[in-house]
Design a protein around this motif. Structure first.
Motif, PDB file in Angstrom:
ATOM      1  N   PHE A 160       0.883  -1.176   0.086  1.00 28.62           N
ATOM      2  CA  PHE A 160      -0.028  -0.047   0.099  1.00 28.62           C
ATOM      3  C   PHE A 160       0.915   1.294  -0.060  1.00 28.62           C
ATOM      4  O   PHE A 160       0.584   2.064  -0.622  1.00 28.62           O
ATOM      5  N   ALA A 161       2.000   1.297   0.696  1.00 24.32           N
ATOM      6  CA  ALA A 161       2.913   2.532   0.752  1.00 24.32           C
ATOM      7  C   ALA A 161       3.488   2.819  -0.587  1.00 24.32           C
ATOM      8  O   ALA A 161       3.723   3.705  -0.725  1.00 24.32           O
ATOM      9  N   TRP A 162       3.912   1.560  -1.309  1.00 31.52           N
ATOM     10  CA  TRP A 162       4.637   1.552  -2.318  1.00 31.52           C
ATOM     11  C   TRP A 162       3.652   2.416  -3.391  1.00 31.52           C
ATOM     12  O   TRP A 162       3.800   3.152  -4.140  1.00 31.52           O
ATOM     13  N   GLY A 163       2.424   1.706  -3.382  1.00 32.39           N
ATOM     14  CA  GLY A 163       1.282   2.408  -4.205  1.00 32.39           C
ATOM     15  C   GLY A 163       1.111   3.791  -4.071  1.00 32.39           C
ATOM     16  O   GLY A 163       0.822   4.622  -4.929  1.00 32.39           O
ATOM     17  N   ALA A 164       1.033   4.237  -2.741  1.00 32.63           N
ATOM     18  CA  ALA A 164       0.832   5.621  -2.488  1.00 32.63           C
ATOM     19  C   ALA A 164       1.825   6.455  -2.999  1.00 32.63           C
ATOM     20  O   ALA A 164       1.635   7.609  -3.489  1.00 32.63           O
ATOM     21  N   ARG A 165       3.149   6.170  -2.843  1.00 31.72           N
ATOM     22  CA  ARG A 165       4.366   6.754  -3.532  1.00 31.72           C
ATOM     23  C   ARG A 165       4.087   6.959  -4.952  1.00 31.72           C
ATOM     24  O   ARG A 165       4.567   7.922  -5.706  1.00 31.72           O
ATOM     25  N   GLN A 166       3.548   5.711  -5.754  1.00 31.89           N
ATOM     26  CA  GLN A 166       3.474   5.850  -7.073  1.00 31.89           C
ATOM     27  C   GLN A 166       2.531   6.715  -7.209  1.00 31.89           C
ATOM     28  O   GLN A 166       2.613   7.583  -8.529  1.00 31.89           O
ATOM     29  N   GLU A 167       1.559   6.995  -6.692  1.00 30.42           N
ATOM     30  CA  GLU A 167       0.339   7.749  -7.069  1.00 30.42           C
ATOM     31  C   GLU A 167       0.836   9.149  -6.945  1.00 30.42           C
ATOM     32  O   GLU A 167       0.239  10.096  -7.589  1.00 30.42           O
ATOM     33  N   ARG A 168       1.695   9.592  -6.055  1.00 35.72           N
ATOM     34  CA  ARG A 168       2.288  11.005  -5.980  1.00 35.72           C
ATOM     35  C   ARG A 168       3.021  11.226  -7.003  1.00 35.72           C
ATOM     36  O   ARG A 168       2.820  12.348  -7.582  1.00 35.72           O
TER      37      ARG A 168
END
Length: 220
Positions: free
Chosen positions: A98-106
């Motif tokens: 989830f944290a990796w996906g949030a960074r990619q989203e940013r």
């Protein structure tokens, strides 16, 4: 997020003056379409729900661990430890995912803003508003949130002393909260995209750059 690389950032303004405007416009349209799908596509919604499903799967083992500990015997405690280890083994990687996906989203959002500022193309920009995809995110998240709230409150309100254990109530309330939090993330995503589109493409002609290229006059 898709495994392939993200589009590159736009070239600096002083370099765009020497590039072919048709090529820059075509690159902008292609990259913005790709970034828009990554940000608000149905695949992104499916990925969010997949992460939620993994969290729910891990929480199931945690709930089984609590119910095993409640049995009070050594055999149940042994299984409780086993279930707890499995649950943590699922939940911890899901948290990193989830944290990796949030960074990619940013990263996707920064690239979207940068390419929007690189020019103005009414045909391309109109598609970026994506009202249909926003509506899908909105309605799907509302439905999921309603189910999550019903599961959580029904588990708490319907518990009967002597019939339902604390572990069972905690499991169903936690499961409902996972659904509800996932729905809130989806609603926040749809709302954030709507606000971003309003700021990025609100009225006012774009300023003209060198060579007649139209540039965005304000930062979204």
């Amino acid at each position: 997020m898709p495994s392939r690389e993200l589009p590159p950032p736009p070239p600096p303004a002083h370099l765009r003056e020497w590039l072919d405007e048709t090529v820059v416009r075509a690159d902008r349209a292609r990259f913005l379409a790709d970034l828009s799908r990554r940000s608000l596509g149905l695949g992104r919604l499916a990925l969010l729900w997949t992460v939620a499903a993994v969290f729910a799967f891990g929480w199931t083992f945690v709930g089984m661990a609590v119910m095993s500990f409640e049995s009070g015997d050594a055999f149940g405690s042994l299984f409780g430890v086993l279930y707890a280890v499995i649950g943590l083994g699922v939940l911890i990687p899901a948290g990193f995912w989830f944290a990796w996906g949030a960074r990619q989203e940013r990263r996707v959002r920064r690239l979207l803003c940068a390419w929007v500022e690189a020019g103005r193309d009414p045909a391309t920009d109109a598609r970026l508003r994506a009202p249909a995809r926003s509506l899908v995110w909105l309605t799907a998240s509302l439905a999921l949130g309603a189910v999550g709230l019903w599961v959580a409150f029904a588990a708490a309100a319907g518990a009967r002393p002597g019939q339902d254990t604390y572990g069972e109530v905690a499991y169903f309330m936690g499961f409902g909260m996972i659904l509800w939090i996932t729905a809130l993330l989806g609603l926040a995503k749809a709302g954030a995209h709507y606000r971003w589109a309003i700021r990025a493409f609100r009225g006012g002609p774009a300023a003209s750059g060198p060579g007649g290229r139209r540039l965005v006059s304000e930062t979204p």
